[in-house]
Enzyme design. Structure first.
Site, PDB file in Angstrom:
ATOM      1  N   ASP A  15       0.809  -1.233   0.000  1.00 39.19           N
ATOM      2  CA  ASP A  15       0.000   0.000   0.000  1.00 39.19           C
ATOM      3  C   ASP A  15       0.836   1.273   0.000  1.00 39.19           C
ATOM      4  O   ASP A  15       0.419   2.304   0.511  1.00 39.19           O
ATOM      5  CB  ASP A  15      -0.975   0.026   1.211  1.00 39.19           C
ATOM      6  CG  ASP A  15      -1.795  -1.228   1.279  1.00 39.19           C
ATOM      7  OD1 ASP A  15      -2.256  -1.672   0.215  1.00 39.19           O
ATOM      8  OD2 ASP A  15      -1.937  -1.796   2.377  1.00 39.19           O
ATOM      9  N   GLY A  17       1.714   2.888  -2.687  1.00 37.56           N
ATOM     10  CA  GLY A  17       1.385   3.746  -3.839  1.00 37.56           C
ATOM     11  C   GLY A  17       2.144   3.333  -5.089  1.00 37.56           C
ATOM     12  O   GLY A  17       2.355   4.149  -5.988  1.00 37.56           O
ATOM     13  N   ALA A  41      -3.330  -8.189  -4.012  1.00 35.40           N
ATOM     14  CA  ALA A  41      -2.887  -6.807  -4.254  1.00 35.40           C
ATOM     15  C   ALA A  41      -4.090  -5.934  -4.596  1.00 35.40           C
ATOM     16  O   ALA A  41      -5.080  -6.410  -5.124  1.00 35.40           O
ATOM     17  CB  ALA A  41      -1.895  -6.783  -5.406  1.00 35.40           C
ATOM     18  N   GLY A  42      -3.957  -4.657  -4.290  1.00 32.13           N
ATOM     19  CA  GLY A  42      -5.011  -3.716  -4.663  1.00 32.13           C
ATOM     20  C   GLY A  42      -4.348  -2.418  -5.071  1.00 32.13           C
ATOM     21  O   GLY A  42      -4.118  -1.558  -4.239  1.00 32.13           O
ATOM     22  N   HIS A  43      -3.998  -2.305  -6.339  1.00 33.76           N
ATOM     23  CA  HIS A  43      -3.331  -1.086  -6.800  1.00 33.76           C
ATOM     24  C   HIS A  43      -4.397  -0.082  -7.239  1.00 33.76           C
ATOM     25  O   HIS A  43      -5.170  -0.356  -8.149  1.00 33.76           O
ATOM     26  CB  HIS A  43      -2.356  -1.409  -7.941  1.00 33.76           C
ATOM     27  CG  HIS A  43      -1.188  -2.230  -7.484  1.00 33.76           C
ATOM     28  ND1 HIS A  43      -0.255  -2.758  -8.328  1.00 33.76           N
ATOM     29  CD2 HIS A  43      -0.805  -2.592  -6.231  1.00 33.76           C
ATOM     30  CE1 HIS A  43       0.646  -3.425  -7.618  1.00 33.76           C
ATOM     31  NE2 HIS A  43       0.324  -3.339  -6.347  1.00 33.76           N
ATOM     32  N   ARG A 305     -10.410  -3.288   4.893  1.00 38.26           N
ATOM     33  CA  ARG A 305     -10.018  -3.176   6.307  1.00 38.26           C
ATOM     34  C   ARG A 305      -9.282  -1.863   6.565  1.00 38.26           C
ATOM     35  O   ARG A 305      -8.511  -1.407   5.717  1.00 38.26           O
ATOM     36  CB  ARG A 305      -9.059  -4.322   6.684  1.00 38.26           C
ATOM     37  CG  ARG A 305      -9.721  -5.666   6.764  1.00 38.26           C
ATOM     38  CD  ARG A 305      -8.721  -6.737   7.136  1.00 38.26           C
ATOM     39  NE  ARG A 305      -7.742  -6.983   6.088  1.00 38.26           N
ATOM     40  CZ  ARG A 305      -6.754  -7.853   6.187  1.00 38.26           C
ATOM     41  NH1 ARG A 305      -6.571  -8.531   7.295  1.00 38.26           N
ATOM     42  NH2 ARG A 305      -5.927  -8.045   5.190  1.00 38.26           N
TER      43      ARG A 305
HETATM   44  P1  IMP Z   1      -2.114 -12.811   2.066  1.00 36.36           P
HETATM   45  O1  IMP Z   1      -1.181 -12.212   1.061  1.00 36.36           O
HETATM   46  O2  IMP Z   1      -3.552 -12.641   1.696  1.00 36.36           O
HETATM   47  O3  IMP Z   1      -1.752 -14.229   2.403  1.00 36.36           O
HETATM   48  O4  IMP Z   1      -1.944 -11.999   3.428  1.00 36.36           O
HETATM   49  C1  IMP Z   1      -0.740 -12.029   4.192  1.00 36.36           C
HETATM   50  C2  IMP Z   1      -0.451 -10.655   4.791  1.00 36.36           C
HETATM   51  O5  IMP Z   1      -0.093  -9.765   3.748  1.00 36.36           O
HETATM   52  C3  IMP Z   1      -1.653 -10.007   5.496  1.00 36.36           C
HETATM   53  O6  IMP Z   1      -1.147  -9.230   6.570  1.00 36.36           O
HETATM   54  C4  IMP Z   1      -2.234  -9.099   4.441  1.00 36.36           C
HETATM   55  O7  IMP Z   1      -2.950  -8.020   4.982  1.00 36.36           O
HETATM   56  C5  IMP Z   1      -0.946  -8.632   3.761  1.00 36.36           C
HETATM   57  N1  IMP Z   1      -1.136  -8.225   2.368  1.00 36.36           N
HETATM   58  C6  IMP Z   1      -1.231  -9.028   1.293  1.00 36.36           C
HETATM   59  N2  IMP Z   1      -1.337  -8.299   0.180  1.00 36.36           N
HETATM   60  C7  IMP Z   1      -1.278  -7.028   0.544  1.00 36.36           C
HETATM   61  C8  IMP Z   1      -1.291  -5.793  -0.182  1.00 36.36           C
HETATM   62  O8  IMP Z   1      -1.357  -5.750  -1.410  1.00 36.36           O
HETATM   63  N3  IMP Z   1      -1.200  -4.654   0.571  1.00 36.36           N
HETATM   64  C9  IMP Z   1      -1.084  -4.692   1.914  1.00 36.36           C
HETATM   65  N4  IMP Z   1      -1.048  -5.805   2.625  1.00 36.36           N
HETATM   66  C10 IMP Z   1      -1.141  -6.969   1.947  1.00 36.36           C
END
Ligand code: IMP
Length: 430
Positions: A15, A17, A41-43, A305
């Site tokens: 996150d 940016g 991911a959420g870009h 969240r």
């Molecule tokens: P997972 O990648 O869904 O297995 O999550 C593992 C950890 O990585 C958790 O704390 C998620 O919130 C965090 N996480 C996974 N992808 C992202 C992202 O793109 N941005 C921020 N946190 C992420």
């Protein structure tokens, strides 16, 4: 030989940016490749009045003449990627096999991976990771275990036997834990009915990239998550399951550090974290947290969240930058701090147990939880920087902070982002 490969990486827990920086730079490249992660991911990309959230698709997709590749070591959710492509098309984004390629070798994420992700989290109880629930851990477990289905299996319609094996294993576990079982016939039929919509995008991305790199085409590597969520290097066990450091891209493409012309490390001027795990510089002041969460829209692009917020942490930034051979920083969201009276930056850690200096990055969550941050305090600039496009427009108090970061890390700041929109970006001339 001229080097034609650059990278944009997150230096924190995601996150930072990155999406915006990739979008802003993409037109200078022929190809943009996402090299890790999946639908977690959420870009976020803001173009004009429209906000796009990309989960799998690289942020070069909005730039004409750029080929976007989802790399071999990404995991791709079969149903969600179809939805993502459809939604982007419905919003007027042009997507075809000419500007989007999926990789033959990528591991496929299916609904049972998400169920398994949720089950694992439930079993961990208080020690849960706080995953995004997108099935990332179980899908990468397939990759490492050499099982599961690849996009190639879907493209050449050879997935059925493998799917049957996976569903058998999953259902045995589901029965043991009284979870809902998967219907093999329904899932197989569902995949079969949709596979034609994504098959044209599935290709041998490795050969494509190697040929084009050899032909002098320019490639931008797009990281997802961030270095502190790297499965090997991050704050284990509260990490994701992919290689989010530059090494993930190097290994995927068979490249060396010296093949990369420029690695741009992205960090906010503060820090955030979603999910569990130690966060030494996290704000304890409720009001400060809500100001930053509100001004920075610090809510997950994938899960919604609220993100935890804290001060920037230079000891970690230094190590992460050196490990990834970061040649320049992009500092984002400076405008979020516009209203604060005081800005703090952590410049050292001491051990909570013996008050000794810790001159290195505490490489796991356990060690990270055992540090006390020490801060340098700066006066807030208390004026609007939102939308600034030239360094001369920035207040001197902010410029002093940026100089401090450059001096401490010895990494130059090349980009300063002052808002969500593509054009709200300062390119610092050397
Ligand atoms: P997972 O990648 O869904 O297995 O999550 C593992 C950890 O990585 C958790 O704390 C998620 O919130 C965090 N996480 C996974 N992808 C992202 C992202 O793109 N941005 C921020 N946190 C992420």
């Amino acid at each position: 030989m001229k080097k034609n490969i650059s990278a944009v990486l997150g230096l924190s827990w995601g996150d930072e940016g990155k999406g915006k920086i990739v979008d802003a730079l993409a037109h200078e490249f022929d190809m943009v490749m996402r090299f890790n992660g999946g639908g977690n991911a959420g870009h976020t990309i803001v173009l004009g009045e429209t906000t796009f959230k990309l989960h799998h698709i690289p942020a070069g997709i909005f730039s004409p003449n750029v080929t976007n590749i989802i790399g071999r070591k990404c995991v791709v959710d079969f149903f969600d990627i179809i939805e993502e492509i459809t939604q982007l098309k419905n919003n007027g984004v042009e997507i075809s096999p000419h500007n989007l390629m999926l990789s033959y070798d990528s591991q496929v994420v299916l609904p049972y991976h998400k169920q398994m992700d949720a089950l694992r989290e439930k079993m961990r109880g208080n020690g849960k990771v706080g995953t995004t629930g997108r099935g990332i851990g179980p899908a990468y477990a397939d990759l490492i275990s050499r099982v599961g289905i690849t996009l190639g299996d879907i493209a050449n319609n050879s997935f059925k036997e493998k799917l049957a094996n996976e569903v058998r294993v999953f259902n045995a576990i589901a029965r043991e834990f009284q979870e809902v079982e998967i219907s093999l016939s329904e899932l197989e039929a569902h995949i079969s009915s949709l596979r034609h919509s994504i098959t044209p995008f599935i290709t041998d991305s490795y050969s494509f990239l190697r040929k084009n790199i050899a032909a002098g085409k320019k490639l931008l590597l797009e990281g997802a998550q961030g270095a502190l969520l790297d499965a090997y290097f991050g704050t284990r066990p509260f990490v994701s399951s992919s290689l989010a450091c530059i090494h993930g891209a190097l290994l995927d493409l068979g490249l060396a550090f010296q093949d990369i012309a420029e690695t741009i490390g992205v960090t906010k001027l503060y820090n955030t974290r979603v999910g569990n795990g130690a966060f030494p510089t996290e704000f304890h002041d409720e009001q400060l947290r809500s100001v930053i969460q509100g001004r920075g829209k610090e809510f997950g692009a994938t899960t919604g969240r609220a993100r935890r917020c804290g001060w920037l942490d230079l000891p970690t930034l230094k190590v992460v930058s050196s490990v990834n051979n970061v040649s320049a920083f992009a500092i984002t969201k400076v405008d979020v701090l516009d209203t604060l009276d005081e800005i703090q930056i952590c410049d050292s850690f001491v051990s909570l147990s013996d008050d000794e200096d810790i001159p290195y990055y505490p490489g796991s969550d356990e060690y990270f939880a055992g540090v006390l941050p020490r801060y340098k305090k700066f006066a807030g600039w208390k004026s609007a920087t939102a939308g600034a496009v030239k360094k001369e427009q920035l207040p001197s108090d902010l410029v002093s902070i940026l100089h401090f970061i450059e001096k401490e890390t010895t990494v130059p700041i090349k980009f300063i982002s002052t808002g969500a929109k593509r054009e709200e970006l300062i390119r610092v001339e050397p």
